[in-house]
Write a protein that holds these residues in place. Structure first.
Motif, PDB file in Angstrom:
ATOM      1  N   ASP A 101     -28.887  41.548 -49.848  1.00  0.00           N
ATOM      2  CA  ASP A 101     -30.078  41.590 -50.696  1.00  0.00           C
ATOM      3  C   ASP A 101     -31.040  42.649 -50.140  1.00  0.00           C
ATOM      4  OD1 ASP A 101     -32.449  41.202 -52.072  1.00  0.00           O
ATOM      5  OD2 ASP A 101     -32.289  39.023 -52.061  1.00  0.00           O
ATOM      6  N   PRO A 102     -31.412  43.646 -50.932  1.00  0.00           N
ATOM      7  CA  PRO A 102     -32.301  44.709 -50.433  1.00  0.00           C
ATOM      8  C   PRO A 102     -33.705  44.227 -50.096  1.00  0.00           C
ATOM      9  CG  PRO A 102     -31.953  44.932 -52.794  1.00  0.00           C
ATOM     10  CD  PRO A 102     -31.001  43.878 -52.325  1.00  0.00           C
ATOM     11  N   ASP A 103     -34.058  43.005 -50.528  1.00  0.00           N
ATOM     12  CA  ASP A 103     -35.392  42.476 -50.243  1.00  0.00           C
ATOM     13  C   ASP A 103     -35.487  41.805 -48.872  1.00  0.00           C
ATOM     14  OD1 ASP A 103     -36.395  43.337 -52.670  1.00  0.00           O
ATOM     15  OD2 ASP A 103     -35.907  41.461 -53.699  1.00  0.00           O
ATOM     16  N   ILE A 104     -34.382  41.742 -48.133  1.00  0.00           N
ATOM     17  CA  ILE A 104     -34.435  41.174 -46.772  1.00  0.00           C
ATOM     18  C   ILE A 104     -35.482  41.927 -45.959  1.00  0.00           C
ATOM     19  CG2 ILE A 104     -33.129  41.004 -44.599  1.00  0.00           C
ATOM     20  CD1 ILE A 104     -30.618  40.445 -46.252  1.00  0.00           C
ATOM     21  N   PRO A 105     -36.391  41.237 -45.248  1.00  0.00           N
ATOM     22  CA  PRO A 105     -36.430  39.804 -44.939  1.00  0.00           C
ATOM     23  C   PRO A 105     -37.221  38.965 -45.931  1.00  0.00           C
ATOM     24  CG  PRO A 105     -38.075  40.914 -43.635  1.00  0.00           C
ATOM     25  CD  PRO A 105     -37.386  41.994 -44.442  1.00  0.00           C
ATOM     26  N   ASP A 106     -37.734  39.576 -46.999  1.00  0.00           N
ATOM     27  CA  ASP A 106     -38.557  38.830 -47.964  1.00  0.00           C
ATOM     28  C   ASP A 106     -37.699  38.239 -49.070  1.00  0.00           C
ATOM     29  OD1 ASP A 106     -40.933  39.531 -46.567  1.00  0.00           O
ATOM     30  OD2 ASP A 106     -40.859  41.508 -47.517  1.00  0.00           O
ATOM     31  N   THR A 107     -36.730  37.445 -48.671  1.00  0.00           N
ATOM     32  CA  THR A 107     -35.832  36.791 -49.632  1.00  0.00           C
ATOM     33  C   THR A 107     -35.413  35.458 -49.026  1.00  0.00           C
ATOM     34  OG1 THR A 107     -33.971  37.261 -51.118  1.00  0.00           O
ATOM     35  CG2 THR A 107     -33.638  37.730 -48.771  1.00  0.00           C
ATOM     36  N   PRO A 108     -35.030  34.486 -49.845  1.00  0.00           N
ATOM     37  CA  PRO A 108     -34.770  33.140 -49.320  1.00  0.00           C
ATOM     38  C   PRO A 108     -33.588  33.055 -48.354  1.00  0.00           C
ATOM     39  CG  PRO A 108     -35.095  33.073 -51.699  1.00  0.00           C
ATOM     40  CD  PRO A 108     -34.995  34.513 -51.330  1.00  0.00           C
ATOM     41  N   ARG A 109     -33.703  32.141 -47.400  1.00  0.00           N
ATOM     42  CA  ARG A 109     -32.576  31.771 -46.556  1.00  0.00           C
ATOM     43  C   ARG A 109     -31.723  30.756 -47.325  1.00  0.00           C
ATOM     44  NH1 ARG A 109     -33.395  32.623 -41.059  1.00  0.00           N
ATOM     45  NH2 ARG A 109     -35.071  34.123 -40.749  1.00  0.00           N
ATOM     46  N   ASP A 110     -30.505  30.515 -46.836  1.00  0.00           N
ATOM     47  CA  ASP A 110     -29.655  29.489 -47.434  1.00  0.00           C
ATOM     48  C   ASP A 110     -29.174  28.534 -46.341  1.00  0.00           C
ATOM     49  OD1 ASP A 110     -28.016  27.892 -48.913  1.00  0.00           O
ATOM     50  OD2 ASP A 110     -26.571  29.448 -49.471  1.00  0.00           O
ATOM     51  N   ALA A 111     -29.867  27.392 -46.241  1.00  0.00           N
ATOM     52  CA  ALA A 111     -29.515  26.394 -45.228  1.00  0.00           C
ATOM     53  C   ALA A 111     -28.099  25.868 -45.431  1.00  0.00           C
ATOM     54  CB  ALA A 111     -30.507  25.238 -45.253  1.00  0.00           C
ATOM     55  N   SER A 112     -27.648  25.811 -46.679  1.00  0.00           N
ATOM     56  CA  SER A 112     -26.292  25.319 -46.932  1.00  0.00           C
ATOM     57  C   SER A 112     -25.254  26.248 -46.326  1.00  0.00           C
ATOM     58  CB  SER A 112     -26.042  25.146 -48.435  1.00  0.00           C
ATOM     59  OG  SER A 112     -25.948  26.385 -49.103  1.00  0.00           O
ATOM     60  N   ALA A 113     -25.478  27.555 -46.410  1.00  0.00           N
ATOM     61  CA  ALA A 113     -24.552  28.514 -45.787  1.00  0.00           C
ATOM     62  C   ALA A 113     -24.537  28.321 -44.280  1.00  0.00           C
ATOM     63  CB  ALA A 113     -24.959  29.939 -46.140  1.00  0.00           C
ATOM     64  N   GLY A 114     -25.716  28.121 -43.685  1.00  0.00           N
ATOM     65  CA  GLY A 114     -25.799  27.889 -42.247  1.00  0.00           C
ATOM     66  C   GLY A 114     -25.053  26.637 -41.826  1.00  0.00           C
ATOM     67  N   ALA A 115     -25.157  25.575 -42.638  1.00  0.00           N
ATOM     68  CA  ALA A 115     -24.489  24.314 -42.301  1.00  0.00           C
ATOM     69  C   ALA A 115     -22.970  24.443 -42.386  1.00  0.00           C
ATOM     70  CB  ALA A 115     -24.977  23.212 -43.239  1.00  0.00           C
ATOM     71  N   VAL A 116     -22.486  25.096 -43.445  1.00  0.00           N
ATOM     72  CA  VAL A 116     -21.041  25.290 -43.614  1.00  0.00           C
ATOM     73  C   VAL A 116     -20.482  26.120 -42.454  1.00  0.00           C
ATOM     74  CG1 VAL A 116     -19.246  26.364 -45.031  1.00  0.00           C
ATOM     75  CG2 VAL A 116     -21.091  25.083 -46.128  1.00  0.00           C
ATOM     76  N   ILE A 117     -21.175  27.214 -42.134  1.00  0.00           N
ATOM     77  CA  ILE A 117     -20.717  28.100 -41.058  1.00  0.00           C
ATOM     78  C   ILE A 117     -20.738  27.365 -39.720  1.00  0.00           C
ATOM     79  CG2 ILE A 117     -21.296  30.180 -39.742  1.00  0.00           C
ATOM     80  CD1 ILE A 117     -22.344  31.346 -42.450  1.00  0.00           C
ATOM     81  N   ALA A 118     -21.792  26.596 -39.451  1.00  0.00           N
ATOM     82  CA  ALA A 118     -21.891  25.864 -38.180  1.00  0.00           C
ATOM     83  C   ALA A 118     -20.737  24.892 -38.013  1.00  0.00           C
ATOM     84  CB  ALA A 118     -23.225  25.124 -38.101  1.00  0.00           C
ATOM     85  N   SER A 119     -20.443  24.139 -39.064  1.00  0.00           N
ATOM     86  CA  SER A 119     -19.358  23.162 -38.991  1.00  0.00           C
ATOM     87  C   SER A 119     -18.020  23.850 -38.726  1.00  0.00           C
ATOM     88  CB  SER A 119     -19.285  22.361 -40.295  1.00  0.00           C
ATOM     89  OG  SER A 119     -18.352  21.313 -40.180  1.00  0.00           O
ATOM     90  N   ALA A 120     -17.787  24.962 -39.421  1.00  0.00           N
ATOM     91  CA  ALA A 120     -16.532  25.704 -39.238  1.00  0.00           C
ATOM     92  C   ALA A 120     -16.432  26.305 -37.842  1.00  0.00           C
ATOM     93  CB  ALA A 120     -16.415  26.790 -40.297  1.00  0.00           C
ATOM     94  N   LEU A 121     -17.531  26.852 -37.330  1.00  0.00           N
ATOM     95  CA  LEU A 121     -17.505  27.478 -35.998  1.00  0.00           C
ATOM     96  C   LEU A 121     -17.246  26.456 -34.896  1.00  0.00           C
ATOM     97  CD1 LEU A 121     -20.446  30.052 -36.220  1.00  0.00           C
ATOM     98  CD2 LEU A 121     -17.997  30.551 -36.124  1.00  0.00           C
ATOM     99  N   ILE A 122     -17.786  25.252 -35.045  1.00  0.00           N
ATOM    100  CA  ILE A 122     -17.547  24.213 -34.042  1.00  0.00           C
ATOM    101  C   ILE A 122     -16.058  23.893 -33.979  1.00  0.00           C
ATOM    102  CG2 ILE A 122     -17.917  21.777 -33.480  1.00  0.00           C
ATOM    103  CD1 ILE A 122     -20.765  22.135 -34.682  1.00  0.00           C
ATOM    104  N   GLU A 123     -15.438  23.746 -35.158  1.00  0.00           N
ATOM    105  CA  GLU A 123     -14.005  23.461 -35.168  1.00  0.00           C
ATOM    106  C   GLU A 123     -13.201  24.648 -34.645  1.00  0.00           C
ATOM    107  OE1 GLU A 123     -10.443  21.703 -38.021  1.00  0.00           O
ATOM    108  OE2 GLU A 123     -12.398  22.167 -38.906  1.00  0.00           O
ATOM    109  N   LEU A 124     -13.589  25.858 -35.035  1.00  0.00           N
ATOM    110  CA  LEU A 124     -12.878  27.054 -34.587  1.00  0.00           C
ATOM    111  C   LEU A 124     -12.949  27.203 -33.068  1.00  0.00           C
ATOM    112  CD1 LEU A 124     -11.290  29.602 -35.327  1.00  0.00           C
ATOM    113  CD2 LEU A 124     -13.478  30.777 -35.692  1.00  0.00           C
ATOM    114  N   SER A 125     -14.064  26.796 -32.478  1.00  0.00           N
ATOM    115  CA  SER A 125     -14.206  26.898 -31.015  1.00  0.00           C
ATOM    116  C   SER A 125     -13.180  26.032 -30.290  1.00  0.00           C
ATOM    117  CB  SER A 125     -15.628  26.503 -30.589  1.00  0.00           C
ATOM    118  OG  SER A 125     -15.826  25.099 -30.686  1.00  0.00           O
TER     119      SER A 125
END
Length: 359
Positions: A101-125
């Motif tokens: 998004d060219p408006d970064i950093p003035d654009t929304p975060r996505d907590a759902s993306a962070g949660a999905v990635i965190a769960s996957a990274l824990i298992e991948l570790s």
């Protein structure tokens, strides 16, 4: 076989050379070949929609778990590296809704993306080793720590009773922008449970008792490996080939224990014990109250007080304070959930009643 076919075709057609992925690939119904690659919820057809990258990582980690085929693990590792090293991933590791998004950093975060990635990274570790494994867990820890902060974690009774704030469903269509989402909560809770399970395993593995067992097994295996190697050489020298092969196999086994077998075996035992535990004991909400009498526990399956003589020791592991019972069960307290003063008071109370263990 359907799941494997889907995963293989997706791996072939959805991913770009840098291991980012398209959101949508349309296939020709006659030839079966891709006729369009684009997006529905991302910024642009060739952009990196953050939750889509999270789904890609999560999916191939899951494919490796279910099939144990190395190609899926290798693909998941490359997708993880793309996400972890993305120049637009913020310091708190909670992605913007689209990395491009060219408006970064003035654009929304996505907590759902962070949660999905965190769960996957824990298992991948758990499936990888060395620096990369530690990096996966470190990024996931940062994500969980920030998702658990007041910036993303809603106060009870607010946020329509959802857990997390600030997720994005479909920004281009102006639907579900900066709102709570069910799947954000699901993967956040899953990530927390996976992380807690991982922390408990590491505390158990790092205990004096298990360290001594591994040292003993390694020492004994060293002696046995030498004996079996000598035995193997003598057998081959005397043309006793069958006995020599048996001796060689035992030598390899003992060398494996010396290298990493003792640690691997202990992890396997811990996994088996945890999987056989009553689900009521590994899930649900518990509240702990620490005072001079002991630890009062309140949960869905009962209330009670464990006096201090029911505990053996306490210690610190990463950002957790743990209290070990005489049955080697654990009570974990995340220091990030407490104020600085509460942490000091709890440590003082534990020091007065229990010995501190150093891992």
């Amino acid at each position: 076989s359907i799941a494997r076919s889907h995963a293989d075709i997706t791996m072939k057609n959805h991913f770009r050379p840098d291991y980012s992925c398209y959101h949508v690939v349309s296939y020709d119904t006659i030839t079966g070949k891709p006729d369009h690659k684009g997006t529905y919820q991302g910024y642009a057809d060739d952009s990196d929609w953050s939750r889509g990258q999270g789904w890609a990582l999560y999916g191939y980690v899951m494919m490796y778990r279910e099939t144990k085929e190395k190609k899926y693990l290798e693909h998941a590792i490359q997708v993880a590296k793309f996400i972890i090293n993305h120049p637009q991933l913020p310091e708190d590791k909670i992605p913007y809704w689209d990395f491009d998004d060219p408006d970064i950093p003035d654009t929304p975060r996505d907590a759902s993306a962070g949660a999905v990635i965190a769960s996957a990274l824990i298992e991948l570790s758990q499936y990888t080793k060395g620096r990369f494994s530690k990096e996966c867990l470190s990024v996931a820890e940062t994500q969980l720590r920030n998702l658990s902060s007041s910036k993303y974690l809603a106060e009870p009774g607010t946020n329509c009773d959802f857990i997390l704030k600030h997720s994005v469903g479909n920004k281009p269509k102006k639907k579900e922008v900066d709102v709570p989402l069910t799947y954000a909560d699901y993967y956040y809770v899953e990530a927390l449970l996976r992380y807690k399970k991982d922390i408990l395993k590491e505390i158990v593995l790092a205990s004096d008792k298990n360290v001594k067992k591994r040292k003993f097994a390694t020492g004994l295996s060293s002696v046995m490996a030498v004996i079996m190697l000598i035995y193997t050489i003598l057998c081959f020298m005397n043309s006793r080939i069958g006995y020599g092969i048996i001796g060689l196999l035992f030598s390899v086994f003992f060398i494996w224990i010396i290298i990493n077998g003792a640690n691997t075996f202990q992890k396997k035992v811990i996994n088996i014990v945890h999987s056989k535990m009553d689900n009521k004991l590994t899930s649900g909400k518990r509240e702990y109250c620490f005072d001079t009498d002991g630890v009062a526990v309140s949960s869905d399956i009962g209330n009670g007080t464990n006096h201090w003589n029911a505990f053996k020791c306490w210690g610190i592991f990463r950002n957790y304070i743990y209290i070990r019972t005489i049955k080697n069960e654990m009570v974990l307290v995340n220091q990030n959930d407490l104020s600085e003063n509460d942490v000091k008071e709890l440590k003082s109370l534990l020091s007065q009643n229990l010995k501190e263990e150093t891992l």
